[in-house]
Design an enzyme around this catalytic site. Structure first.
Site, PDB file in Angstrom:
ATOM      1  N   ASN A   9       0.857  -1.188   0.000  1.00 11.39           N
ATOM      2  CA  ASN A   9       0.000   0.000   0.000  1.00 11.39           C
ATOM      3  C   ASN A   9       0.895   1.239   0.000  1.00 11.39           C
ATOM      4  O   ASN A   9       1.458   1.597   1.028  1.00 11.39           O
ATOM      5  CB  ASN A   9      -0.902  -0.011   1.242  1.00 11.39           C
ATOM      6  CG  ASN A   9      -1.768   1.240   1.320  1.00 11.39           C
ATOM      7  OD1 ASN A   9      -1.914   1.964   0.338  1.00 11.39           O
ATOM      8  ND2 ASN A   9      -2.331   1.507   2.491  1.00 11.39           N
ATOM      9  N   TRP A  10       1.005   1.839  -1.170  1.00 14.51           N
ATOM     10  CA  TRP A  10       1.911   2.991  -1.288  1.00 14.51           C
ATOM     11  C   TRP A  10       1.348   4.246  -0.605  1.00 14.51           C
ATOM     12  O   TRP A  10       2.068   5.218  -0.417  1.00 14.51           O
ATOM     13  CB  TRP A  10       2.167   3.318  -2.767  1.00 14.51           C
ATOM     14  CG  TRP A  10       2.919   2.261  -3.523  1.00 14.51           C
ATOM     15  CD1 TRP A  10       3.431   1.087  -3.034  1.00 14.51           C
ATOM     16  CD2 TRP A  10       3.261   2.292  -4.916  1.00 14.51           C
ATOM     17  NE1 TRP A  10       4.055   0.386  -4.038  1.00 14.51           N
ATOM     18  CE2 TRP A  10       3.970   1.098  -5.216  1.00 14.51           C
ATOM     19  CE3 TRP A  10       3.033   3.202  -5.959  1.00 14.51           C
ATOM     20  CZ2 TRP A  10       4.455   0.811  -6.496  1.00 14.51           C
ATOM     21  CZ3 TRP A  10       3.510   2.915  -7.232  1.00 14.51           C
ATOM     22  CH2 TRP A  10       4.217   1.731  -7.491  1.00 14.51           C
ATOM     23  N   LYS A  11       0.079   4.233  -0.271  1.00 17.08           N
ATOM     24  CA  LYS A  11      -0.587   5.415   0.294  1.00 17.08           C
ATOM     25  C   LYS A  11      -0.357   6.623  -0.638  1.00 17.08           C
ATOM     26  O   LYS A  11      -0.337   6.448  -1.848  1.00 17.08           O
ATOM     27  CB  LYS A  11      -0.098   5.691   1.711  1.00 17.08           C
ATOM     28  CG  LYS A  11      -0.151   4.454   2.603  1.00 17.08           C
ATOM     29  CD  LYS A  11      -0.020   4.783   4.043  1.00 17.08           C
ATOM     30  CE  LYS A  11       0.140   3.505   4.838  1.00 17.08           C
ATOM     31  NZ  LYS A  11      -0.159   3.626   6.232  1.00 17.08           N
ATOM     32  N   HIS A  94      -9.714   1.106   4.302  1.00 20.33           N
ATOM     33  CA  HIS A  94      -8.475   1.292   5.071  1.00 20.33           C
ATOM     34  C   HIS A  94      -8.767   2.221   6.248  1.00 20.33           C
ATOM     35  O   HIS A  94      -9.555   3.156   6.122  1.00 20.33           O
ATOM     36  CB  HIS A  94      -7.390   1.877   4.155  1.00 20.33           C
ATOM     37  CG  HIS A  94      -6.030   1.844   4.781  1.00 20.33           C
ATOM     38  ND1 HIS A  94      -5.634   2.756   5.731  1.00 20.33           N
ATOM     39  CD2 HIS A  94      -4.987   0.998   4.620  1.00 20.33           C
ATOM     40  CE1 HIS A  94      -4.398   2.472   6.113  1.00 20.33           C
ATOM     41  NE2 HIS A  94      -3.988   1.397   5.445  1.00 20.33           N
ATOM     42  N   GLU A  96      -7.206   4.596   7.463  1.00 21.85           N
ATOM     43  CA  GLU A  96      -6.972   6.022   7.191  1.00 21.85           C
ATOM     44  C   GLU A  96      -8.162   6.631   6.459  1.00 21.85           C
ATOM     45  O   GLU A  96      -8.516   7.784   6.671  1.00 21.85           O
ATOM     46  CB  GLU A  96      -5.667   6.194   6.399  1.00 21.85           C
ATOM     47  CG  GLU A  96      -4.457   5.944   7.288  1.00 21.85           C
ATOM     48  CD  GLU A  96      -3.224   5.454   6.554  1.00 21.85           C
ATOM     49  OE1 GLU A  96      -3.170   5.544   5.315  1.00 21.85           O
ATOM     50  OE2 GLU A  96      -2.304   4.965   7.245  1.00 21.85           O
ATOM     51  N   GLU A 166      -5.845  -5.171  10.119  1.00 23.48           N
ATOM     52  CA  GLU A 166      -4.856  -4.120  10.341  1.00 23.48           C
ATOM     53  C   GLU A 166      -5.157  -3.394  11.656  1.00 23.48           C
ATOM     54  O   GLU A 166      -5.965  -2.449  11.680  1.00 23.48           O
ATOM     55  CB  GLU A 166      -4.906  -3.103   9.198  1.00 23.48           C
ATOM     56  CG  GLU A 166      -4.559  -3.698   7.852  1.00 23.48           C
ATOM     57  CD  GLU A 166      -3.851  -2.689   6.971  1.00 23.48           C
ATOM     58  OE1 GLU A 166      -2.787  -3.015   6.477  1.00 23.48           O
ATOM     59  OE2 GLU A 166      -4.356  -1.562   6.806  1.00 23.48           O
ATOM     60  N   GLY A 172       1.862   2.145  10.626  1.00 24.03           N
ATOM     61  CA  GLY A 172       2.778   3.280  10.494  1.00 24.03           C
ATOM     62  C   GLY A 172       3.422   3.691  11.808  1.00 24.03           C
ATOM     63  O   GLY A 172       4.017   4.762  11.903  1.00 24.03           O
ATOM     64  N   SER A 212       2.881  -2.305  10.176  1.00 22.12           N
ATOM     65  CA  SER A 212       4.342  -2.287  10.357  1.00 22.12           C
ATOM     66  C   SER A 212       5.006  -3.630  10.044  1.00 22.12           C
ATOM     67  O   SER A 212       5.977  -4.017  10.678  1.00 22.12           O
ATOM     68  CB  SER A 212       4.709  -1.816  11.769  1.00 22.12           C
ATOM     69  OG  SER A 212       4.229  -0.498  11.975  1.00 22.12           O
ATOM     70  N   GLY A 233       2.594  -1.141   4.215  1.00 25.90           N
ATOM     71  CA  GLY A 233       2.696   0.277   3.872  1.00 25.90           C
ATOM     72  C   GLY A 233       4.149   0.679   3.675  1.00 25.90           C
ATOM     73  O   GLY A 233       4.724   0.503   2.600  1.00 25.90           O
ATOM     74  N   GLY A 234       4.749   1.209   4.720  1.00 19.52           N
ATOM     75  CA  GLY A 234       6.102   1.773   4.661  1.00 19.52           C
ATOM     76  C   GLY A 234       7.117   0.895   3.930  1.00 19.52           C
ATOM     77  O   GLY A 234       7.838   1.378   3.051  1.00 19.52           O
TER      78      GLY A 234
END
Ligand code: PEP
Length: 250
Positions: A9-11, A94, A96, A166, A172, A212, A233-234
């Site tokens: 997930n590049w966000k 998601h 977010e 999640e 994150g 994470s 993500g990251g």
């Protein structure tokens, strides 16, 4: 045997050119693996990511979509548009989007149904906050999110849905759920699927862990009985780390 899935997930990261380069750089790992490899890119990166992914095992996802085909919804993108481009997956609900953009269980349900109609694989995110975990309501909360997301979806269709567990406190933050914590909740989700549908359906459906996950902790998480992959993500922004995680999924 459930096929594992590693989804990045590049966000809100990467320009179209940077995204194309990242896809190029993970292609070797994706092509060497048997798991599904998906990159969930910002809308503007979809064309270049799709182009870069051509002929490889990398599949391309959007991070959201609207549940209507078209109309007066300024700033939105429809599943019809995504499908037309060659997008195969979409992340829905998601945390977010739930927190900052008023995504609700109801809209997640509408979008999940619409994605299935369009033959796009929905990756539906659920997860508890730290407060919910500490007050002991995490399992009930997640069961409710799963039930509401899948409301009205038939057994024949639901098998195409991927659920991503999640925990919000792990996204994150660098704090990962332990292998056991993550597997326990994925097991709770599988039991909920069994109650809603049946054992065979629950056994076939894929449940990912996200929060994470990185090149250091992925191996342990991916070895758990009820974890069928990761939403990352990251670490998905670094080709080397993402490739390492793909390697652990096999
Ligand atoms: C995510 O964005 O879904 C996620 C799990 O992020 P991170 O891996 O950075 O925690």
């Amino acid at each position: 045997m459930r096929k594992k899935m590693i989804a990045g997930n590049w966000k809100m990261n990467n320009t179209p050119a940077e995204g194309a380069k990242l896809v190029q750089d993970i292609k070797a790992a994706a092509d060497a693996a048997t798991c599904d490899v998906v990159v969930c890119t910002p809308f503007v990166c979809l064309p270049s990511a799709l182009e870069a992914a051509k002929g490889s095992h990398v599949q391309v996802a959007a991070q959201n979509m609207h549940y209507e085909d078209k109309g007066a919804f300024t700033g939105e993108i429809s599943s019809v548009m995504l499908k037309d481009m060659g997008v195969t997956h979409v992340v829905l609900g998601h945390s977010e989007r739930r927190e900052y953009f008023a995504e609700s269980d109801q809209t997640v349900n509408l979008k999940t149904k619409k994605a299935l109609m369009e033959n796009i694989v929905p990756i539906v995110c659920v997860g508890e906050s730290l407060e919910q975990r500490e007050t002991g309501i995490a399992f009930d909360w997640i069961r409710m999110q799963v039930k509401l997301a899948l409301l009205g979806i038939a057994k024949e269709d639901v098998k195409r849905v991927v659920i991503a567990y999640e925990p919000i406190w792990a996204i994150g933050t660098g704090k990962t759920a332990t292998d056991e914590q993550a597997n326990e909740v994925c097991g709770v989700i599988r039991s909920a699927l069994k109650e809603l549908y049946d054992a065979e359906t629950a056994d076939e459906m894929r449940i990912l862990y996200g929060g994470s996950m990185n090149a250091k902790n992925a191996q342990g998480l991916l070895a758990q009985s009820d974890i069928d992959g990761g939403l990352i993500g990251g670490a998905s922004l670094k080709a080397e780390d993402f490739s390492t995680i793909i390697g652990f999924a096999g």
